[in-house]
Design a protein around this motif. Structure first.
Motif: not given
Length: 383
Positions: A159-165
């Motif tokens: 769901x998030x794609x690449x998690x950033x933070x």
């Protein structure tokens, strides 16, 4: 169907967590459901043996729940060949030596965290258990909570794609004990007794971050003792020598950054006592103990900064609730079931003493980071 009795020495169940979550809501709850079905025609029947220092408290618990066995003599209980598993929910300062005794007695063991007061001690326990060939597990309850199980479902589904933070907020106001009684025991606020929010909560944050987002590779923390004086269970004032708040930044393997504030001196203005906001290139989520809400990239509004006019949007209303899509049992009970299946059906299980040692390591390095005012790398550990 064959019923197999499993005797579990439960040390520290006169305390709040040991009693409510482990004895009542886990072991006794398993008995109420008729035991634990291993799926091979065997049902495990847990038989707790209550262990502690206060005879009157143990006797009262046993009478309240119709239990036959209790003792203030840990050595005698560990010497009993009928006892299969040792469980520890004592104060941290007493845990390490008791676990060593259990390992020496050849008992499988399950324990609350932190497993020891320092990394060297935690690793020694893991190595002793491995060498003895006993099975071992450490309580890592947060990842079994409904909110975080939903969050894990989102991660696994991409769901998030690449998690950033990741941004976490945990805590509540623990009363000082003078005009209202405190919700936590006084030793939590004395460093000399093993207290402090870092040693209590950083082990939690280690496994939450590790399990969901990636291994912690560095930590930068600032601790504080916001309330310098508190009152104990007898109404006597004492100096709070342990940290009651910690503000941490964690670098994660893979590049994401986590920020988690932990405090026993904060008033709650959020939906749950702990919440994690996860932001990714394709979507974001806010997960608490039970709830989880999301906002996908395709449904993200375009706020415009204008401090000269009142806000016209209700930002919380722009998020969507993640459905349960299943039944969620008590998180402590769920992990107990997995550990018992690991012991008696040899199912896979990785929340062991080495995993517990990673939590102790992060707490130790977090305190060092605060004391030295710098970011510290978190090396990988092994047996």
């Amino acid at each position: 169907m064959t019923r197999k009795t499993v005797r579990i020495a439960m040390n520290g169940v006169t305390g709040r967590m040991g009693y409510r979550q482990h004895l009542v809501r886990s072991i006794l709850a398993l008995r109420e459901q008729g035991g634990l079905d291993l799926g091979d025609g065997t049902v495990l029947w847990p038989e707790p043996v209550l262990v502690g220092r206060r005879e009157h408290a143990l006797r009262a618990l046993a009478e309240r729940h119709g239990l036959e066995r209790w003792s203030t003599d840990l050595d005698a209980v560990l010497a009993d060949p009928d006892v299969d598993i040792y469980f520890d929910a004592q104060v941290t300062s007493a845990r390490e030596e008791a676990i060593k005794k259990a390992i020496a007695a050849g008992k499988h063991l399950y324990t609350e965290k932190p497993t020891a007061t320092g990394l060297d001690g935690a690793l020694e326990l893991a190595r002793r258990a491995h060498a003895a060939g006993v099975k071992h597990g450490v309580v890592q309850d947060k990842i079994f909570l409904p909110g975080l199980l939903k969050l894990k479902r989102l991660i696994d589904g991409g769901f998030f794609g690449r998690i950033l933070s990741v941004r976490g907020e945990f805590g509540y106001w623990v009363f000082e004990g003078d005009w209202q009684s405190a919700q936590r025991p006084s030793w939590n606020y004395r460093a000399e007794d093993g207290g402090g929010i870092v040693v209590d909560m950083f082990p939690h944050w280690e496994y939450v971050l590790h399990e969901l987002f990636g291994r912690v590779t560095s930590v930068q923390a600032l601790t504080a003792t916001h309330i310098p004086q508190r009152w104990d269970e007898n109404g006597k004032p004492y100096d709070a020598t342990a940290d009651d708040a910690a503000y941490g930044i964690f670098e994660l393997e893979g590049g994401a950054i986590a920020q988690i504030n932990s405090s026993w001196a904060v008033r709650v203005h959020r939906d749950e006592l702990v919440e994690f906001q996860v932001d990714g290139t394709e979507g974001s989520a806010v997960a608490g103990l039970r709830r989880c809400r999301v906002q996908h990239r395709s449904a993200t509004p375009k706020p415009v900064w204008n401090p000269d006019i009142p806000a016209t949007e209700v930002f919380r209303d722009q998020w969507q609730e993640v459905p349960d899509n299943g039944e969620f049992d008590n998180g402590f009970k769920a992990q107990w079931e997995l550990f018992l299946k690991h012991v008696y059906a040899d199912t896979p299980y990785h929340w062991d003493l080495l995993a517990g040692a990673r939590g102790v390591q992060l707490a130790e390095l977090g305190l060092k980071s605060s004391a030295e005012g710098r970011r510290i790398d978190v090396p990988e550990i092994a047996l």
